[in-house]
Structures are given as C-alpha cells and as structure tokens.
Design an enzyme around this catalytic site. Structure first.
Site, short mmCIF file in Angstrom:
data_model
loop_
_atom_site.label_atom_id
_atom_site.label_comp_id
_atom_site.label_asym_id
_atom_site.label_seq_id
_atom_site.Cartn_x
_atom_site.Cartn_y
_atom_site.Cartn_z
N SER A 39 0.83 -1.20 0.00
CA SER A 39 0.00 0.00 0.00
C SER A 39 0.87 1.26 0.00
O SER A 39 1.64 1.46 -0.92
CB SER A 39 -0.96 -0.04 1.19
OG SER A 39 -2.01 0.88 1.01
N ASP A 183 -5.88 -3.32 -2.64
CA ASP A 183 -4.83 -3.05 -1.65
C ASP A 183 -4.16 -4.33 -1.14
O ASP A 183 -4.83 -5.25 -0.68
CB ASP A 183 -5.46 -2.30 -0.48
CG ASP A 183 -4.43 -1.64 0.43
OD1 ASP A 183 -3.50 -2.34 0.87
OD2 ASP A 183 -4.57 -0.44 0.71
#
Length: 322
Positions: A39, A183
């Site tokens: 991320s 993500d």
C-alpha cells in the site's frame, strides 16, 4: 548478507515511515538490497531504492485529498477542532450512476505515481541490481501476489503500485490481466516473511501501527463509519498475524529482524491526507528512529550517553549550580 527494508500499509501514515527511513539511510548510512512495500509502502520503495529521500519527503509532505482522489467519497468537517469524516453522498451516487464498482475513484493517484516514479528511475533501479517489490491482493484468484520491478515493464509496475494502494471500495479497483486487484494490505500488510523468502538476512521493518492497542473506537454512527471500523479491525489482525509469522520465520532462518512501530496513534483514518500533520509525522518518524538507535547503542555500550541523557545531565548541573 542481503539487507531488506519492509514498509507496511498505512495511507497518510507513510510520512512517519519516510522519517524512519531517512534516519536509517542518511544518518546511519544503512544500505539495502531489497525494498518491499505494501500500500503506502509500495509508493515509497522506488524512491528509497534510489536514495531519493528529499524527493520522497517533498511528495509525502505535500499530498492532499485532491492529489489522490478523482472522485472523493469523503466529506471532511471540523468538529471541536477535530477532523470528522463522513460519506459524500453526491459523489458516491455519481459513481454508482456511472456503473462503477467503488464509492470513490483514485485516478489522480495513478497520475501522481507516473509523474513521480519515472521511467528513468525504473531503468536505474534495474541497472543497480536492487530488487523492489510491491504487494497486491488478487481478489479474483483469492491470493496475495508480489510484483518485482525486475519482472515487470514500466507501465505494469506503475499499475501494480497503484493497485497496491487502492483501498477498495473507497478507491479504484485495478482490473488487469482478467483479474481484479486491490490493496495488498488486505492479505499481507507487513510482508516480512516474503523478504525472508527472497533471501534477506537482515530486515528493518517499519510498521505503521503501535505495538500494543492504545485506543477503543467510538460506536459507529452510520454504515459508512461501520465499514471503516470493520476494515480496520480486520487489517489490525492481519498485521499481527504477519508480524507473528515474520518473527517465527526470522527465528527459524536466523534472520536479524528490527521492528519500528509508531510510538503513538497517529490517526484513526489514514485516508485523510493533511499536509501539516504529515510533515509532523515525518519528523516524528525521524526522531523515533534516532532515539531507538541511541537506545541500542547505550545497551551495547553502557558507558556512552545518548543526546537526551546529556541534555538532561546539563540541565541537572545547571539546577545544582555545578
């Protein structure tokens, strides 16, 4: 010896990780062969591999909501001096009206990645024999995937960084190679074990959460805040699982593992990007890494005083008129 830096997910809290990395790389002179991020960590690893700390700081201390979102699903208000986030019903409705699969869109972030992770950087990293890896969650195949810069074209690598950062359903869904990606933190928030599998013998892992739980959440007031709380609950436990597995793997392989947690809770919503706060967090990360390294030195050499101890000693001497 193969040294690795691993950076967890954490949205705007990535500024803290930048401060830690700056101290370790610039002030301590540490060099790494492998950079692995999830991320927000995936946004940082290319700059870190190039030693571009000043450019990374400029990026992380100037980002705003508009820099990230092409359609922002959030409304941010100040209540009693505190920022409170709620759903932007108009923007969310617009997304659904246009047949999109998420509450918001983060296409501006994709543009930002292309602008800051240049093709020149991509070529230099590969030529320098540095391995840069980002984590993505393949929702279609139901598995975690690790994308190395050495196995990707430039355009693909930018896509994987973007996919790794997309906190769905609040940000865009990456659809690539007949699969849907989101993500990387949904499955591997702090990929310590992957660094070990790639041959790391020493790892500095920056974890953008406190070591122990330091807050109880307020009751959710609407479905939107409830969804946030559920996600946060799941990611907290994913992170703890990742760390436990990482520690066990490190112990089994005799890998030196250094963990850098945030000493305090930085924010309860890491999708709010506040330039002032992020500048503060960068400095906080730098100071924390410095104090942690000084503690290590004082444990190794008890006769050496830290800067803080020297300052306190001088203050005591002045008070005693010594």
């Amino acid at each position: 010896m193969k040294k690795a830096m691993v950076i967890s997910g954490g949205g705007s809290k990535g500024a803290f990780a930048g401060g830690v990395a700056q101290y370790l790389m610039k002030n301590k002179g540490k060099e790494y062969d492998l950079f692995l991020g999830t991320s927000t960590g995936s946004l940082m690893v290319s700059h870190l591999a190039m030693g571009m700390l000043d450019e990374l700081k400029e990026l992380y201390t100037n980002v705003t909501q508009e820099t990230i979102f092409s359609n922002n699903p959030f409304t941010i208000k100040k209540v009693s001096g505190e920022k409170v986030i709620s759903i932007n019903h108009l923007n969310t409705f617009w997304n659904f009206l246009n047949g999109r699969k998420t509450f918001g869109e983060s296409k501006h972030l994709r543009t930002l990645i292309k602008k800051n992770v240049t093709k020149e950087m991509y070529v230099k990293i590969r030529a320098a024999n540095k391995e840069v890896v980002v984590t993505v969650s393949n929702l279609t195949a139901n598995q975690i995937e690790y994308k190395s810069i050495n196995d990707c074209t430039y355009e693909d690598f930018c896509d994987w960084i973007w996919g790794s950062c997309n906190y769905v359903p609040f940000m865009s869904l990456l659809e690539k190679d007949y699969c849907q990606y989101a993500d990387g933190g949904f499955g591997s928030l702090i990929p310590i074990r992957e660094a070990i599998l790639r041959g790391a013998t020493e790892i500095d892992a920056i974890i953008l959460e406190t070591e122990v739980t330091q807050l109880n959440r307020l009751p959710s007031k609407n479905p939107f805040s409830l969804l946030f709380d559920v996600f946060d609950f799941m990611l907290t436990h994913v992170e703890r699982h990742n760390i436990t597995i990482g520690k066990l793997a490190a112990s089994n392989k005799n890998v030196k593992l250094n963990l850098y947690y945030t000493p305090t809770v930085l924010t309860t919503n890491s999708l709010v990007f506040d330039k002032v706060l992020m500048r503060k967090w960068w400095k906080s990360g730098f100071d924390y890494a410095k104090s942690k390294e000084e503690e290590k030195m004082s444990e190794f050499r008890p006769d050496i005083l830290t800067d803080k101890e020297i300052e306190e000693g001088l203050e005591d001497a002045e008070n005693l008129n010594i």
